[in-house]
Design a protein around this motif. Structure first.
Motif, PDB file in Angstrom:
ATOM      1  N   ARG A 123     -29.877   8.444   8.281  1.00 18.23           N
ATOM      2  CA  ARG A 123     -28.871   9.287   8.926  1.00 18.23           C
ATOM      3  C   ARG A 123     -28.350  10.398   8.024  1.00 18.23           C
ATOM      4  NH1 ARG A 123     -27.094  11.002  12.504  1.00 18.23           N
ATOM      5  NH2 ARG A 123     -24.942  10.415  12.650  1.00 18.23           N
ATOM      6  N   THR A 133     -33.009   7.727  14.312  1.00 16.89           N
ATOM      7  CA  THR A 133     -32.830   6.576  13.427  1.00 16.89           C
ATOM      8  C   THR A 133     -33.066   5.281  14.189  1.00 16.89           C
ATOM      9  OG1 THR A 133     -31.234   7.822  12.108  1.00 16.89           O
ATOM     10  CG2 THR A 133     -31.225   5.432  11.849  1.00 16.89           C
ATOM     11  N   SER A 148     -23.926   2.195  10.719  1.00 23.29           N
ATOM     12  CA  SER A 148     -23.525   3.309   9.857  1.00 23.29           C
ATOM     13  C   SER A 148     -22.025   3.288   9.591  1.00 23.29           C
ATOM     14  CB  SER A 148     -23.972   4.651  10.436  1.00 23.29           C
ATOM     15  OG  SER A 148     -23.353   4.907  11.655  1.00 23.29           O
TER      16      SER A 148
END
Length: 169
Positions: A123, A133, A148
């Protein structure tokens, strides 16, 4: 015909090797030996499938996906936990500036679980979208967003004020 395929692959490999190596270093948390192995494994798989891959619209993105899959496959192997040494030799000194900041970030990345590390690298290092991703890791977009968010929170917790001090002019 075979000669042109080999030369096309050789050109591709020479052009992408450095980028693949840098990504592999980030994925492995700075383990350059493992990163070299992953790049070689990636290029070997790319060579074996080059007839198909060369017709793909973006073989560089395909190579990055293969690299991430090789990394995740390596992490699943029983031998992945073996380490010849617990410490990195010849660490950069405090006067190194950017090098110290990079080493601090790599050490923090090393503290993340492999899948979280892969999400962060794809990312924010590879600058891929959530969808790209998710496709590379074979997970949902929601899983990428969740991983994330949690991984960035862990990085902030690990780094606290050290990045601000190192990045200050």
């Amino acid at each position: 015909m075979r000669q042109s395929k080999e030369s096309a692959f050789r050109e591709f490999a020479e052009a992408r090797m450095g980028h693949l190596f840098r990504s592999a270093c980030l994925l492995t948390g700075g383990d350059t030996h493992l990163a070299e192995d992953l790049v070689q494994e990636t290029l070997g798989k790319m060579y074996a499938a080059w007839g198909r891959v060369s017709r793909v619209g973006n073989p560089a993105a395909y190579a990055q996906t293969v690299l991430v899959r090789c990394y995740l496959g390596h992490r699943r192997r029983k031998s992945a936990g073996e380490r010849p040494s617990g410490e990195l030799p010849d660490r950069a000194g405090q006067s190194a500036g950017d090098a110290t900041l990079r080493m601090t970030l790599v050490e923090a990345l090393r503290g993340l679980p492999p899948k979280d590390r892969a999400v962060i690298v794809l990312r924010y290092w590879e600058d891929r979208s959530v969808t790209e991703t998710a496709d590379a890791l074979h997970v949902s977009s929601a899983a990428v967003r969740t991983r994330s968010t949690r991984a960035l929170a862990r990085l902030r917790e690990q780094l606290q004020d050290s990045v601000g001090e190192l990045a200050a002019p």
